[in-house]
Write a protein that holds these residues in place. Structure first.
Motif, PDB file in Angstrom:
ATOM      1  N   SER A 107       0.629  -1.084  -0.141  1.00  0.00           N
ATOM      2  CA  SER A 107       0.017  -0.054  -0.035  1.00  0.00           C
ATOM      3  C   SER A 107       0.964   1.268   0.067  1.00  0.00           C
ATOM      4  N   VAL A 108       0.308   2.152  -0.287  1.00  0.00           N
ATOM      5  CA  VAL A 108       1.063   3.585  -0.430  1.00  0.00           C
ATOM      6  C   VAL A 108       1.841   4.006   0.860  1.00  0.00           C
ATOM      7  N   LEU A 109       0.804   3.718   1.777  1.00  0.00           N
ATOM      8  CA  LEU A 109       1.268   4.144   3.186  1.00  0.00           C
ATOM      9  C   LEU A 109       2.516   3.191   3.517  1.00  0.00           C
ATOM     10  N   ASP A 110       2.378   1.911   3.336  1.00  0.00           N
ATOM     11  CA  ASP A 110       3.533   0.951   3.662  1.00  0.00           C
ATOM     12  C   ASP A 110       4.930   1.339   2.681  1.00  0.00           C
ATOM     13  N   MET A 111       4.541   1.816   1.594  1.00  0.00           N
ATOM     14  CA  MET A 111       5.802   2.222   0.801  1.00  0.00           C
ATOM     15  C   MET A 111       6.482   3.444   1.416  1.00  0.00           C
ATOM     16  N   SER A 164      11.149 -19.517   4.396  1.00  0.00           N
ATOM     17  CA  SER A 164      12.090 -18.960   3.496  1.00  0.00           C
ATOM     18  C   SER A 164      11.602 -18.766   2.058  1.00  0.00           C
ATOM     19  N   GLY A 165      10.662 -19.168   1.623  1.00  0.00           N
ATOM     20  CA  GLY A 165      10.022 -19.148   0.610  1.00  0.00           C
ATOM     21  C   GLY A 165       9.438 -17.577   0.345  1.00  0.00           C
ATOM     22  N   ALA A 166       9.089 -17.268   1.557  1.00  0.00           N
ATOM     23  CA  ALA A 166       8.480 -15.787   1.392  1.00  0.00           C
ATOM     24  C   ALA A 166       9.625 -14.642   1.562  1.00  0.00           C
ATOM     25  N   VAL A 181      11.884 -13.428  11.475  1.00  0.00           N
ATOM     26  CA  VAL A 181      10.722 -12.910  12.119  1.00  0.00           C
ATOM     27  C   VAL A 181      11.054 -11.559  12.656  1.00  0.00           C
ATOM     28  N   ILE A 182      12.305 -11.691  13.253  1.00  0.00           N
ATOM     29  CA  ILE A 182      12.950 -10.145  13.769  1.00  0.00           C
ATOM     30  C   ILE A 182      13.075  -9.287  12.646  1.00  0.00           C
ATOM     31  N   PHE A 183      13.598  -9.706  11.495  1.00  0.00           N
ATOM     32  CA  PHE A 183      14.109  -8.919  10.408  1.00  0.00           C
ATOM     33  C   PHE A 183      12.888  -8.670   9.242  1.00  0.00           C
ATOM     34  N   ARG A 184      11.774  -9.178   9.649  1.00  0.00           N
ATOM     35  CA  ARG A 184      10.673  -9.297   8.687  1.00  0.00           C
ATOM     36  C   ARG A 184      10.334  -7.945   7.994  1.00  0.00           C
ATOM     37  N   TRP A 185      10.142  -6.690   8.772  1.00  0.00           N
ATOM     38  CA  TRP A 185       9.844  -5.617   8.135  1.00  0.00           C
ATOM     39  C   TRP A 185      11.087  -5.016   7.147  1.00  0.00           C
ATOM     40  N   PRO A 226       0.900  -8.247   1.034  1.00  0.00           N
ATOM     41  CA  PRO A 226       2.447  -8.262   0.817  1.00  0.00           C
ATOM     42  C   PRO A 226       3.264  -7.789   1.769  1.00  0.00           C
ATOM     43  N   ASN A 227       2.877  -7.018   2.678  1.00  0.00           N
ATOM     44  CA  ASN A 227       3.722  -6.512   3.788  1.00  0.00           C
ATOM     45  C   ASN A 227       4.370  -7.751   4.629  1.00  0.00           C
ATOM     46  N   HIS A 228       5.668  -7.832   4.446  1.00  0.00           N
ATOM     47  CA  HIS A 228       6.278  -8.965   5.147  1.00  0.00           C
ATOM     48  C   HIS A 228       6.056  -8.887   6.801  1.00  0.00           C
ATOM     49  N   LYS A 229       5.768  -7.733   7.163  1.00  0.00           N
ATOM     50  CA  LYS A 229       5.817  -7.260   8.410  1.00  0.00           C
ATOM     51  C   LYS A 229       4.558  -8.653   9.014  1.00  0.00           C
TER      52      LYS A 229
END
Lengths: 262, 354, 402
Positions: free
Chosen positions: A93-97, B97-99, B231-235, B296-299
């Motif tokens: 999303s825009v915000l995430d970016m 790992s795939g993600a 997990v720690i690194f995910r963002w 899709p946000n890896h967080k």
């Protein structure tokens, strides 16, 4: 804050030298516009300034300290970079970016905090697309995404922001928006700005100082009014132009009309 | 333009719906418990509960109270329990790992096999089966050769002035995989066709049959550490998916970050291959499923993959050991279920991946 | 015509011409409609027609009465008619591991053996075969690579006849093209006694020596009939399992469509793994569900009964299995070859497994049976130590010694 380039030299090989002994500087509160024909190496110059590509000789100084001596994160906390955009293939999303721009202020193990969300939304508002914050990036037009990237750079609260041809892909109105936004943040927040642009009119409008590059010609650096002249434009771009000045609301404006190839 | 958007609302907008979170937490737990009831040896569900309860209470020194045979307890605690734990760890590890790799490469077709780890680990295991027939040595050999394969990939990918770009990394991974696959074929060629060859072939297809707690102790630490770091690194993985210049401009040490991600994924994958052979279609498909649930946000994606991947493989293993008298290799099931499901996802998403 | 077409036509013509020559190379056969009379009663006669006289004696050490008339034909198990031109003096076995031992049983010696499969060799070195024939260790095996026959290497050994698996049509064709007589043999089958009988009979036909073959076949069938007759009186079907392999994390049992089915059903018992096809990987849980009363461990694996009694194997719990609790776990004996497959010892295998499973019905003194059998059919007197080796094969027998 002051960025200074001292005798910078860059080329992809010894035969292909792109920048030979170039020196200039910009401080916060100033906007430096860089002009030159296609392929002259404007983007490369920006990359050299920021260290994304190393100088062959010469260096970038930040407040008198060589950039090479600075820590990576320390450097990028103070500098924001907005590359050219061709749209995004990601569905963030825009915000995430925009939140990604907060990375230089966050611990390696953190995720964005409420304060980070605040700053990101603020940056989106500055750029005027706060209402799009939930939209996925790959649904945006090239121009809209360009604005997102500017917001992302602003989110890191830099002292100097570097933009590579930000008005490309933008419609007439959004071009005005970007130009106005750059003027505003420089004036109100005292940011510094380095902008590559294809539009000499924008350069004149924004311009405190300008850098003009041309093929096999010495670079010109100085106040925009002195650098951007009919004679220089003809020599450096190969286009004969007519420059017309007029007043509007107590401010000087200049229009540049291309006449013919020179 | 509306600038009245309250930031508090914004953050709430981006929180995963509470019911989704509930399902993601409940799913693996539920599958975990139900798996104890699956197996060829008939044990009634309430007996299973009694056995589990008594063993749990036994941890606090409380004497067992249930009415069941030692045989039944053995089936549940000694035979099924290790498989269920391994199913959870291997499924979660491969999915995460795939993600992470799909994020890092910015490519939705990437799987943990992309850097050659699986082929290298498979080769290590096949070699060990050929030379000595000892399970522990086979596992060690798999982990070592898996990491060697990744090192080879890195060395091959360094072109020019020591810069390994994403593209050269993927190409180098393909080369390394092909090389180790060829070595595996060579081993199969020289292996005795009546005993070693069938063992190697079966092993490479992936199975948790006859795994004991010893196998859990051998592989769990590696997998768990890898998962924790990711997990720690995910963002930060979000940033790694951007163009190089963009990522660097966010103050990220790109080289180090990529190295850490690749190292974790390689260690996890090598450890999974060492304990249960090569199981495909998890690292590729589970991240896509999770993206359609949490975005899709890896967080959010990374934790979701742990839950869904772990549950998935526990279910698959339950099928593998219950449906017929003969054990079905895991990769056959994951492919038969995974491939059509992937096709369905493709049609549904209209080709829009990330 | 384009250049490619010209070359293609030329190649095609060469191929067609040469195949014509190969086709003409077969010798003429005179078919005499004399069928061999089998003086052994109660047998299923094989569909082998031999056009030529054969001796009718059944004693193994009586010399043949009349010399054979060459050439004659036999039907092999690949559906081919094979022409036997002479008394072969150079014989090779490229596949089907138990064959060299069968060959020895049929001909009484291995003087004419010039080549065999390396797996047969390692099995020989680990079994009674090498004790009966020490020279077996010197028989060349290098013409087999990864179970494939290298025809040119084989030709260096100058064999006159080669026995191989009937499914290897490429090999058979190559042998014929090289002018070597090829005989195809079948390995599919659930009745090891009859399969062995077919092998022995065919080898005997090919080598022109049927005395010993007839004798062993008769003995095997006699044992089978004896056991079957007793089995008819058995009403309680005991649950039996063949543990095929158990090592290195692999756990396999022998199901149906395999010799295991015969060994178990003929003696009146039930194969717990009958729902599994051939050799399959199973989980310990499945074995617990079956809970066999008798377990026979093959000599294809290192695993020994002690490993099960002492529950030494990681990830498996045998303590609750009835066979383990009752002490009914046995390792298959290792005679001239592994007793699980069809061999010239198959009569003994049947009696042995019968006497272990139903001792109250089958009262065989196995030590005496084995001694007598080896004396009669192999002309060898087993010492006590050697007899012990037969009944207690070491784990090394599972390994393929290079």
């Amino acid at each position: 804050m002051k960025i200074e380039i001292c005798h910078g030299k860059f080329g992809y090989s010894n035969e292909r030298i792109i920048h030979e002994d170039i020196s200039f500087d910009v401080s916060n509160g100033q906007i430096l516009t860089i002009l030159g024909p296609n392929g002259i190496g404007k983007t490369t110059l920006l990359k050299c300034i920021t260290g994304l590509v190393p100088w062959m000789s010469g260096e970038t100084l930040v407040d008198g300290v060589s950039m090479k001596k600075m820590k990576h994160t320390a450097f990028w906390k103070r500098i924001g970079y907005v590359p050219q955009s061709t749209g995004s293939r990601f569905a963030y999303s825009v915000l995430d970016m925009v939140l990604l721009g907060r990375a230089s202020h966050m611990h390696v193990y953190s995720t964005p905090s409420s304060a980070d969300y605040d700053i990101a939304m603020e940056a989106l508002e500055q750029v005027g697309i706060a209402h799009m914050y939930k939209k996925p990036c790959n649904n945006l037009s090239g121009g809209e995404f360009q604005l997102v990237m500017v917001a992302r750079a602003l989110a890191s609260k830099p002292e100097i922001i570097i933009l590579d041809e930000p008005e490309s892909h933008l419609d007439f109105k959004n071009q005005m928006l970007i130009i106005g936004m750059l003027e505003k943040i420089v004036r109100d927040q005292g940011l510094g700005c380095i902008v590559n642009t294809h539009y000499p009119e924008h350069a004149l409008r924004l311009g405190d100082i300008s850098l003009m590059l041309g093929p096999n010609l010495p670079y010109l650096f100085g106040p925009s009014k002195d650098v951007i002249t009919e004679e220089n434009l003809s020599k450096y771009f190969g286009v004969k132009v007519k420059m017309l000045s007029f007043d509007y609301k107590d401010r000087d404006y200049c229009s540049i009309i291309p006449l013919e190839l020179s | 333009m509306n600038t009245d958007i309250s930031v508090n609302n914004v953050k709430k907008d981006f929180k995963i719906a509470w019911w989704k979170k509930a399902v993601l937490i409940a799913l693996p737990l539920l599958v975990f418990l139900l798996s104890f009831c699956c197996g060829r040896f008939q044990v009634a569900p309430n007996t299973v509960i009694e056995i589990l309860w008594d063993n749990f209470m036994g941890l606090f020194g409380i004497a067992p109270t249930g009415n069941y045979s030692a045989f039944q307890e053995s089936a549940v605690m000694a035979l099924r329990f290790p498989r269920i734990i391994l199913g959870l760890l291997v499924g979660a590890g491969l999915a995460i790992s795939g993600a992470a790799l799909q994020g890092m490469f910015g490519n939705p077709l990437v799987s943990p096999q992309v850097l050659g780890v699986s082929s290298g680990a498979g080769f290590g295991a096949a070699l060990a089966i050929l030379l000595v027939e000892n399970l522990f040595l086979t596992q060690i050999s798999a982990v070592i050769m898996g990491l060697v394969a990744v090192a080879v990939t890195f060395m091959v990918s360094k072109v020019g002035k020591g810069k390994a770009s994403i593209y050269t990394l993927v190409l180098a991974g393909t080369i390394t995989s092909a090389f180790f696959e060829a070595l595996i074929s060579a081993i199969k060629f020289t292996a005795d066709p009546f005993s070693k060859l069938p063992t190697i072939t079966y092993w490479l297809m992936g199975s948790l049959a006859n795994r004991s707690f010893a196998d859990v102790w051998h592989s769990a630490p590696l997998i768990i550490i890898g998962i924790i770091v990711l997990v720690i690194f995910r963002w930060r993985i979000n940033i790694l998916s951007l163009d190089e210049d963009e990522a660097k401009a966010m103050g990220v040490n790109l080289k180090l970050s990529r190295f850490i991600v690749v190292l974790c994924c390689s260690v996890i994958t090598a450890a999974t291959v060492s304990v249960c052979g090569i199981v495909g279609w998890i690292g590729l498909v589970i991240p896509h499923i999770c993206r359609s649930i949490v975005g899709p946000n890896h967080k959010d994606l990374i934790p979701a993959c742990i839950a869904v991947g772990g549950a998935y493989l526990m279910i698959i293993d339950a099928i593998a050991r219950t449906v017929s008298a003969s054990e079905i290799p895991l990769s056959i099931l994951t492919a038969i279920i995974g491939a059509p499901f992937f096709a369905y996802l493709l049609k549904k998403s209209g080709g829009q991946w990330k | 015509m384009s250049k490619f077409n010209k070359i293609f036509a030329a190649v095609l013509s060469i191929v067609l011409l040469s195949s014509m020559f190969v086709g003409c190379a077969g010798g003429k056969t005179t078919t005499v409609t004399k069928t061999a009379t089998n003086t052994v009663t109660n047998t299923k006669t094989e569909t082998v027609t031999v056009t030529g006289d054969t001796t009718t004696s059944t004693k193994p050490d009586e010399p043949e009465v009349k010399p054979l008339v060459y050439p004659y034909t036999v039907q092999d198990q690949a559906g081919r008619t094979v022409t036997i031109n002479k008394k072969y003096e150079r014989v090779a076995f490229s596949s089907v591991r138990p064959l060299p031992a069968t060959y020895f049983a049929v001909t009484g010696n291995i003087d004419t053996l010039v080549g065999m499969n390396p797996s047969s060799r390692s099995a020989a070195l680990a079994s009674m075969f090498v004790i009966l024939c020490p020279e077996i260790a010197n028989v060349p095996t290098n013409f087999i690579v990864n179970n494939d026959t290298n025809i040119e290497e084989l030709m260096k050994l100058n064999p006159e006849v080669v026995f191989c698996l009937n499914k290897n049509t490429d090999e058979i064709n190559a042998l014929e093209a090289a002018g070597i007589t090829a005989v195809g043999l079948e390995t599919n089958g659930t009745d090891p006694i009859e399969l062995f009988a077919a092998w022995a009979d065919l080898i005997g036909q090919v080598m022109g020596e049927q005395n010993r073959a007839k004798a062993i076949i008769e003995e095997s069938r006699k044992a089978a009939q004896e056991v079957k007759d007793i089995a008819k009186t058995i009403t309680d079907k005991k649950k039996v399992m063949f543990l095929y392999r158990d090592e290195g994390g692999t756990l396999q049992v022998a199901g149906s469509n395999l010799y295991s089915q015969y060994w178990i059903e003929t003696i009146g018992a039930e194969n717990v793994a009958k729902d599994c096809n051939n050799v399959t990987e199973v989980s310990m849980e499945q074995i617990m569900q079956w809970n066999p009363e008798y377990i026979f461990i093959t000599t294809f694996t290192k695993c020994q009964p002690d490993d099960l009694y002492n529950n030494k194997i990681e990830g498996q719990d045998w303590s609750g299995i009835k066979a383990v609790q009752d002490g009914h776990v046995y390792k298959d004996p290792l005679g001239i070859y592994r007793w699980f497959t069809p061999t010239s010892d198959s009569a003994l295998m049947l009696k042995w497994i019968a006497s272990k499973t139903y001792p109250e019905y089958y009262k065989y003194d196995m030590e005496k049976e084995v001694r007598d059998y080896y004396k009669t059919f192999y002309g060898y007197e087993l010492s006590d130590k050697e007899l012990n080796m037969v009944f207690n094969p070491s784990s090394d027998a599972a390994y393929y010694v290079k």
